[in-house]
Design an enzyme around this catalytic site. Structure first.
Site, PDB file in Angstrom:
ATOM      1  N   HIS A  37       3.292   2.788  -8.645  1.00  0.00           N
ATOM      2  CA  HIS A  37       3.121   1.350  -8.843  1.00  0.00           C
ATOM      3  C   HIS A  37       4.335   0.736  -9.729  1.00  0.00           C
ATOM      4  O   HIS A  37       4.814  -0.120  -9.389  1.00  0.00           O
ATOM      5  CB  HIS A  37       1.695   0.880  -9.627  1.00  0.00           C
ATOM      6  CG  HIS A  37       0.610   1.310  -9.045  1.00  0.00           C
ATOM      7  ND1 HIS A  37       0.206   1.118  -7.943  1.00  0.00           N
ATOM      8  CD2 HIS A  37      -0.524   2.096  -9.678  1.00  0.00           C
ATOM      9  CE1 HIS A  37      -0.997   1.783  -7.531  1.00  0.00           C
ATOM     10  NE2 HIS A  37      -1.499   2.037  -8.681  1.00  0.00           N
TER      11      HIS A  37
ATOM     12  N   LEU B 149      11.160 -19.941  -2.463  1.00  0.00           N
ATOM     13  CA  LEU B 149       9.978 -19.373  -2.074  1.00  0.00           C
ATOM     14  C   LEU B 149       8.763 -19.555  -2.607  1.00  0.00           C
ATOM     15  O   LEU B 149       8.719 -19.416  -4.073  1.00  0.00           O
ATOM     16  CB  LEU B 149      10.540 -17.896  -2.093  1.00  0.00           C
ATOM     17  CG  LEU B 149       9.304 -16.636  -1.712  1.00  0.00           C
ATOM     18  CD1 LEU B 149       9.157 -16.704  -0.184  1.00  0.00           C
ATOM     19  CD2 LEU B 149       9.802 -15.319  -2.195  1.00  0.00           C
TER      20      LEU B 149
ATOM     21  N   ASP C 221       0.810  -1.274  -0.138  1.00  0.00           N
ATOM     22  CA  ASP C 221      -0.014  -0.074   0.108  1.00  0.00           C
ATOM     23  C   ASP C 221       0.809   1.279  -0.139  1.00  0.00           C
ATOM     24  O   ASP C 221       1.915   1.066   0.636  1.00  0.00           O
ATOM     25  CB  ASP C 221      -0.939  -0.104   1.345  1.00  0.00           C
ATOM     26  CG  ASP C 221      -2.164   1.098   1.093  1.00  0.00           C
ATOM     27  OD1 ASP C 221      -2.271   1.631   0.066  1.00  0.00           O
ATOM     28  OD2 ASP C 221      -2.541   1.362   2.205  1.00  0.00           O
TER      29      ASP C 221
END
Ligand code: FPP
Length: 223
Positions: A19, A114, A2
């Site tokens: 972004h 991951l 955010d």
């Protein structure tokens, strides 16, 4: 992730530039997780509520997510990252984006490092609704409904409940993220906007997490 929009606006840039800057943070965090042995990282890339944003920003985010997958999936693959998605694959998600998601899942499915789960068109309440629909459609009698059964009908039943949830950018809300899964997660809120969140900020967050006392509703030493 955010604060991209506000970070950009504070610099006189377009929200969409925020972004773009967020992509750098994402890859820094992926790399750092890998380095310290975090097994699962789930990022909120687009919520079921994000469709309410101005049309241009929604279009940008759809294209940006798709473009990012195409540009960087090979690199993720080489890093041994397994990519998965959680969220609704409804009519609003362009077919071409779904195709890119599926290709990325397929490319990375046997990787053992991951697991990067991308929450896309994801809402925690929607996930619970979708699980209940599946359970009802399967004809399970009410008395057989358990927490474990609901867990097995979530978007990715193999995803462990998160140990730690980090919300960036000075907002103190959960905003419909992993509502079922985070029942006992540690919550960490930081004022750092996502484009400034990177390796160092992650290490600070992990150190704070390590100092927390997790009791899962029990008492210390209660086994
Ligand atoms: C929130 O910032 C961020 C988003 C809505 C999207 C972020 C997406 C990425 C960084 C790319 C991820 C892509 C993949 C494929 C993982 P905001 O716009 O809500 O910021 P604001 O709160 O300042 O307005």
């Amino acid at each position: 992730m955010d604060g991209n929009g506000r970070w950009a606006q504070a610099r006189g840039l377009a929200r969409t530039d925020g972004h773009r800057a967020g992509e750098h943070s994402l890859f820094e965090v992926v790399e750092a997780c890998d380095e310290v042995g975090v097994g699962w990282l789930t990022v909120y890339a687009f919520s079921t509520e994000n469709w309410k944003r101005p049309k241009d920003e929604v279009r940008f985010l759809l294209n940006f997510n798709q473009d990012l997958l195409v540009r960087r999936r090979q690199e993720l693959h080489e890093r041994n990252v397994r990519v998965r998605f959680v969220g609704r694959r409804d009519w609003r998600v362009p077919k071409r984006l779904i195709a890119r998601m599926d290709e990325t899942i397929e490319l990375t499915k046997d990787n053992t490092g991951l697991t990067l789960t991308i929450a896309f068109n994801y809402g925690g309440r929607a996930e619970i609704v979708d699980a209940v629909k599946l359970i009802m459609a399967s004809g399970v009698p009410a008395e057989k409904v358990t927490e474990a059964l609901i867990g097995r009908h979530l978007y990715d039943p193999s995803m462990p409940d998160p140990d730690l949830v980090i919300r960036t950018s000075g907002e103190y809300r959960i905003s419909n993220f992993l509502l079922w899964e985070l029942a006992y997660s540690e919550l960490l809120f930081t004022d750092t906007p996502w484009p400034e969140f990177g390796r160092d900020a992650l290490m600070v967050a992990l150190a704070e997490y390590q100092g927390r006392d997790r009791r899962f509703g029990g008492v210390d030493g209660g086994g």
